[in-house]
Design an enzyme around this catalytic site. Structure first.
Site, PDB file in Angstrom:
ATOM      1  N   GLY A  27      43.188  32.830  26.459  1.00  9.06           N
ATOM      2  CA  GLY A  27      42.744  33.232  25.133  1.00  9.06           C
ATOM      3  C   GLY A  27      43.898  33.508  24.202  1.00  9.06           C
ATOM      4  N   ASP A 140      53.849  40.711  38.754  1.00  9.50           N
ATOM      5  CA  ASP A 140      54.278  39.567  37.941  1.00  9.50           C
ATOM      6  C   ASP A 140      55.325  39.992  36.916  1.00  9.50           C
ATOM      7  OD1 ASP A 140      54.343  36.875  37.300  1.00  9.50           O
ATOM      8  OD2 ASP A 140      52.670  36.990  35.891  1.00  9.50           O
TER       9      ASP A 140
END
Length: 284
Positions: A27, A140
């Site tokens: 998105g 991450d």
């Protein structure tokens, strides 16, 4: 700047969209305005139709839950609000503006000066120490997920979509992360805990000093093979001006044996970090 399209729940238009400031796999990220308070926020709007599997859906659920677990910390982007509809999830977060990611700075200007790197390292470690104290493992850590507030050089860790909550002493499994920065125990399929974040942080800091990651390959498979070999080198041509203290610090983080790898708290006590800021240069 004019802000137009509105976002809200139950027919209440709480936010006005001003401009798109980023775009990702799931998105967009927009700058939004809250008329009721006069505040601006960053809004990550995720299109649920773009989620292709259970892992994607887990990431969708993870980020707001994990961010809500963490109390305020100056080096972590804060969550403000959530609007969940049948088709989208909008996560409203602290707007870090003006800002630049470590990745964008590496692409535009190359390496960082050592004093600057040490200062940013200290802030990254403070954020990770806070996360780990609450049982949150980011999984991450990479240059794209580290922002620098250009108003005051404050580092902000963002994007907890790959994160996980672990109870005290708990570990997890599963390959999660980004090729250059993922820890070897993750690739080996071993159980792992919070120290995967320290490996990733070490690789980020090495890259900031060298302009290139310590383990390189043309493909993900080649990168993984280099990571698993774990041959950490400091080429003289690149590291000639980098202190032995900085290199010692990096060895403590980019350590293949997770049991010997520093925790965030141990890393914060390293002399290189303790001295951070003594000759700090402004981030440009």
């Amino acid at each position: 700047m004019t802000c137009s399209q509105t976002l809200g729940n139950n027919n209440t238009n709480k936010y006005q969209i001003c401009e798109e400031i980023g775009r990702g796999r799931f998105g967009t990220v927009s700058r939004v305005y809250a008329p009721a308070t006069g505040d601006f926020f960053a809004c990550k709007t995720i299109d649920k139709a773009s989620l292709s599997d259970d892992l994607d859906r887990a990431c969708l659920d993870n980020e707001p839950k994990l961010m809500a677990l963490l109390s305020y910390h100056p080096n972590i982007v804060q969550i403000h609000d959530l609007i969940d509809t049948d088709s989208t999830l909008s996560i409203f977060m602290e707007l870090v503006h003006p800002s630049v990611s470590i990745y964008d700075r590496l692409v535009s200007s190359g390496t960082f000066f050592e004093p600057q790197t040490a200062s940013f390292a200290k802030q990254i470690l403070q954020a990770l120490s806070h996360c780990h104290r609450y049982g949150v493992v980011h999984r991450d850590i990479k240059p794209e997920n580290i922002l620098v507030d250009l108003r005051n050089d404050t580092v902000k860790i963002c994007d907890f979509g790959s994160g996980i909550w672990l109870g005290e002493g708990e570990t997890t499994e599963g390959v999660v992360g980004t090729p250059y920065y993922v820890a070897p125990e993750v690739l080996m399929g071993y159980s792992y805990g919070e120290k995967v974040d320290l490996w990733s942080a070490g690789v980020v800091l090495y890259t900031m000093l060298a302009g290139t990651p310590p383990f390189y390959g043309e493909t993900a498979e080649e990168i993984f093979e280099a990571v698993l070999r774990g041959n950490l080198r400091f080429p003289t041509k690149i590291f000639r001006g980098v202190s032995s203290m900085a290199k010692d610090f990096l060895r403590k983080l980019i350590c293949k044996d997770a049991s010997r790898r520093f925790s965030a708290e141990q890393a914060l006590r390293h002399p290189w970090i303790q001295r951070a800021g003594e000759t700090e240069e402004r981030f440009i």
